[in-house]
Design a protein around this motif. Structure first.
Motif, PDB file in Angstrom:
ATOM      1  N   GLN A  22       0.834  -1.205   0.000  1.00 20.84           N
ATOM      2  CA  GLN A  22       0.000   0.000   0.000  1.00 20.84           C
ATOM      3  C   GLN A  22       0.866   1.251   0.000  1.00 20.84           C
ATOM      4  O   GLN A  22       0.545   2.229  -0.668  1.00 20.84           O
ATOM      5  N   TRP A  23       1.981   1.226   0.742  1.00 19.92           N
ATOM      6  CA  TRP A  23       2.884   2.372   0.763  1.00 19.92           C
ATOM      7  C   TRP A  23       3.533   2.586  -0.596  1.00 19.92           C
ATOM      8  O   TRP A  23       3.709   3.724  -1.031  1.00 19.92           O
ATOM      9  N   LYS A  24       3.875   1.500  -1.283  1.00 21.53           N
ATOM     10  CA  LYS A  24       4.452   1.631  -2.630  1.00 21.53           C
ATOM     11  C   LYS A  24       3.461   2.319  -3.558  1.00 21.53           C
ATOM     12  O   LYS A  24       3.824   3.219  -4.314  1.00 21.53           O
ATOM     13  N   ALA A  25       2.209   1.896  -3.507  1.00 24.12           N
ATOM     14  CA  ALA A  25       1.175   2.511  -4.340  1.00 24.12           C
ATOM     15  C   ALA A  25       0.969   3.971  -3.944  1.00 24.12           C
ATOM     16  O   ALA A  25       0.822   4.843  -4.807  1.00 24.12           O
ATOM     17  N   HIS A  26       0.972   4.228  -2.651  1.00 27.12           N
ATOM     18  CA  HIS A  26       0.795   5.592  -2.139  1.00 27.12           C
ATOM     19  C   HIS A  26       1.935   6.492  -2.632  1.00 27.12           C
ATOM     20  O   HIS A  26       1.698   7.581  -3.154  1.00 27.12           O
ATOM     21  N   ASP A  27       3.169   6.036  -2.467  1.00 26.30           N
ATOM     22  CA  ASP A  27       4.332   6.806  -2.927  1.00 26.30           C
ATOM     23  C   ASP A  27       4.297   6.991  -4.443  1.00 26.30           C
ATOM     24  O   ASP A  27       4.683   8.044  -4.952  1.00 26.30           O
ATOM     25  N   GLY A  28       3.810   5.982  -5.158  1.00 29.71           N
ATOM     26  CA  GLY A  28       3.662   6.101  -6.607  1.00 29.71           C
ATOM     27  C   GLY A  28       2.678   7.190  -6.992  1.00 29.71           C
ATOM     28  O   GLY A  28       2.862   7.891  -7.982  1.00 29.71           O
ATOM     29  N   GLY A  29       1.634   7.338  -6.196  1.00 33.54           N
ATOM     30  CA  GLY A  29       0.669   8.406  -6.433  1.00 33.54           C
ATOM     31  C   GLY A  29       1.298   9.783  -6.270  1.00 33.54           C
ATOM     32  O   GLY A  29       1.043  10.691  -7.058  1.00 33.54           O
ATOM     33  N   HIS A  30       2.139   9.926  -5.260  1.00 33.00           N
ATOM     34  CA  HIS A  30       2.832  11.204  -5.070  1.00 33.00           C
ATOM     35  C   HIS A  30       3.838  11.449  -6.199  1.00 33.00           C
ATOM     36  O   HIS A  30       3.993  12.589  -6.657  1.00 33.00           O
ATOM     37  N   ALA A  31       4.489  10.403  -6.652  1.00 34.14           N
ATOM     38  CA  ALA A  31       5.425  10.549  -7.771  1.00 34.14           C
ATOM     39  C   ALA A  31       4.686  10.983  -9.034  1.00 34.14           C
ATOM     40  O   ALA A  31       5.165  11.842  -9.788  1.00 34.14           O
ATOM     41  N   ALA A  32       3.498  10.421  -9.267  1.00 37.28           N
ATOM     42  CA  ALA A  32       2.697  10.810 -10.434  1.00 37.28           C
ATOM     43  C   ALA A  32       2.262  12.270 -10.327  1.00 37.28           C
ATOM     44  O   ALA A  32       2.282  13.017 -11.316  1.00 37.28           O
ATOM     45  N   PHE A  33       1.874  12.681  -9.121  1.00 32.45           N
ATOM     46  CA  PHE A  33       1.488  14.070  -8.903  1.00 32.45           C
ATOM     47  C   PHE A  33       2.647  15.008  -9.207  1.00 32.45           C
ATOM     48  O   PHE A  33       2.488  15.986  -9.940  1.00 32.45           O
ATOM     49  N   THR A  34       3.821  14.747  -8.631  1.00 31.94           N
ATOM     50  CA  THR A  34       4.955  15.654  -8.823  1.00 31.94           C
ATOM     51  C   THR A  34       5.441  15.641 -10.266  1.00 31.94           C
ATOM     52  O   THR A  34       5.885  16.670 -10.775  1.00 31.94           O
ATOM     53  N   ALA A  35       5.333  14.501 -10.942  1.00 30.28           N
ATOM     54  CA  ALA A  35       5.715  14.447 -12.360  1.00 30.28           C
ATOM     55  C   ALA A  35       4.781  15.313 -13.196  1.00 30.28           C
ATOM     56  O   ALA A  35       5.223  16.057 -14.071  1.00 30.28           O
ATOM     57  N   ALA A  37       2.813  17.820 -12.086  1.00 24.70           N
ATOM     58  CA  ALA A  37       2.893  19.220 -11.682  1.00 24.70           C
ATOM     59  C   ALA A  37       4.203  19.867 -12.124  1.00 24.70           C
ATOM     60  O   ALA A  37       4.247  21.071 -12.350  1.00 24.70           O
ATOM     61  N   GLY A  38       5.261  19.084 -12.224  1.00 22.97           N
ATOM     62  CA  GLY A  38       6.539  19.591 -12.707  1.00 22.97           C
ATOM     63  C   GLY A  38       7.054  20.770 -11.909  1.00 22.97           C
ATOM     64  O   GLY A  38       7.051  20.754 -10.679  1.00 22.97           O
ATOM     65  N   SER A  39       7.455  21.812 -12.622  1.00 20.58           N
ATOM     66  CA  SER A  39       8.068  22.979 -11.972  1.00 20.58           C
ATOM     67  C   SER A  39       7.070  23.818 -11.179  1.00 20.58           C
ATOM     68  O   SER A  39       7.467  24.754 -10.484  1.00 20.58           O
ATOM     69  N   ARG A  40       5.784  23.486 -11.248  1.00 23.40           N
ATOM     70  CA  ARG A  40       4.799  24.199 -10.435  1.00 23.40           C
ATOM     71  C   ARG A  40       4.953  23.859  -8.954  1.00 23.40           C
ATOM     72  O   ARG A  40       4.510  24.601  -8.099  1.00 23.40           O
ATOM     73  N   VAL A  41       5.586  22.698  -8.666  1.00 16.87           N
ATOM     74  CA  VAL A  41       5.841  22.337  -7.268  1.00 16.87           C
ATOM     75  C   VAL A  41       7.061  23.111  -6.798  1.00 16.87           C
ATOM     76  O   VAL A  41       8.167  22.902  -7.273  1.00 16.87           O
ATOM     77  N   LEU A  42       6.855  24.044  -5.878  1.00 16.45           N
ATOM     78  CA  LEU A  42       7.942  24.836  -5.326  1.00 16.45           C
ATOM     79  C   LEU A  42       8.565  24.156  -4.120  1.00 16.45           C
ATOM     80  O   LEU A  42       9.742  24.335  -3.832  1.00 16.45           O
ATOM     81  N   ASP A  43       7.763  23.363  -3.389  1.00 15.56           N
ATOM     82  CA  ASP A  43       8.249  22.630  -2.235  1.00 15.56           C
ATOM     83  C   ASP A  43       7.188  21.614  -1.844  1.00 15.56           C
ATOM     84  O   ASP A  43       6.012  21.764  -2.178  1.00 15.56           O
ATOM     85  N   GLY A  44       7.587  20.609  -1.146  1.00 14.98           N
ATOM     86  CA  GLY A  44       6.662  19.614  -0.636  1.00 14.98           C
ATOM     87  C   GLY A  44       7.409  18.656   0.264  1.00 14.98           C
ATOM     88  O   GLY A  44       8.513  18.232  -0.069  1.00 14.98           O
ATOM     89  N   GLN A  45       6.821  18.348   1.402  1.00 11.96           N
ATOM     90  CA  GLN A  45       7.467  17.468   2.361  1.00 11.96           C
ATOM     91  C   GLN A  45       6.427  16.687   3.139  1.00 11.96           C
ATOM     92  O   GLN A  45       5.326  17.165   3.397  1.00 11.96           O
ATOM     93  N   GLN A  46       6.819  15.480   3.521  1.00  9.59           N
ATOM     94  CA  GLN A  46       6.035  14.719   4.484  1.00  9.59           C
ATOM     95  C   GLN A  46       6.448  15.211   5.858  1.00  9.59           C
ATOM     96  O   GLN A  46       7.621  15.506   6.100  1.00  9.59           O
ATOM     97  N   LEU A  47       5.494  15.323   6.759  1.00  9.60           N
ATOM     98  CA  LEU A  47       5.775  15.779   8.120  1.00  9.60           C
ATOM     99  C   LEU A  47       5.772  14.592   9.074  1.00  9.60           C
ATOM    100  O   LEU A  47       5.114  13.579   8.822  1.00  9.60           O
ATOM    101  N   GLU A  48       6.482  14.734  10.168  1.00 10.16           N
ATOM    102  CA  GLU A  48       6.422  13.727  11.226  1.00 10.16           C
ATOM    103  C   GLU A  48       4.997  13.693  11.762  1.00 10.16           C
ATOM    104  O   GLU A  48       4.223  14.627  11.591  1.00 10.16           O
ATOM    105  N   ARG A  49       4.646  12.628  12.456  1.00 11.22           N
ATOM    106  CA  ARG A  49       3.294  12.451  12.991  1.00 11.22           C
ATOM    107  C   ARG A  49       2.921  13.603  13.936  1.00 11.22           C
ATOM    108  O   ARG A  49       3.767  14.186  14.594  1.00 11.22           O
TER     109      ARG A  49
END
Length: 118
Positions: A22-35, A37-49
């Motif tokens: 499930q985490w692999k699929a989840h991370d793949g979704g974020h990779a698809a989003f950032t791909a 969005a391209g240069s429109r993403v200025l920053d993005g981070q996962q936060l601690e709990r």
């Protein structure tokens, strides 16, 4: 171009219960989003709990109090963010639909324009 913050919320217990697959699929979704969005993403981070947060509040006497934990007590905590630069909200909404958090009932997104003071 305006800037928008996408705030990612979810239930940490549900995220902790996800399998490696499930985490692999989840991370793949974020990779698809950032791909996409391209240069429109200025920053993005996962936060601690959320329990790792430190909150500051001021009382009526002006004294600042520091407490462990998130500012608000909710089941869903802030888990990450993306800062985007886009033409308008519609563009951000189309991109945000790619984020995997919209595949789970325990998580969701909040989008806010960033105030430009200058």
């Amino acid at each position: 171009m305006a800037k928008y913050m996408i705030l990612i919320y979810g239930d940490a217990e549900q995220w902790d219960a996800m399998t490696d697959e499930q985490w692999k699929a989840h991370d793949g979704g974020h990779a698809a989003f950032t791909a996409k969005a391209g240069s429109r993403v200025l920053d993005g981070q996962q936060l601690e709990r959320a329990p790792t947060a430190t909150s500051l509040r001021v009382d009526a006497l002006g004294q600042i109090h520091t407490t462990d934990g998130p500012f608000l007590e909710t089941k869903e905590g802030l888990g990450g963010y993306y800062l985007l630069e886009a033409a308008d909200l519609d563009e951000v909404l189309e991109l945000a639909k790619l984020l995997p958090e919209l595949n789970y009932t325990h998580s969701g997104l909040e989008i806010r324009p960033v105030v430009d003071h200058g």
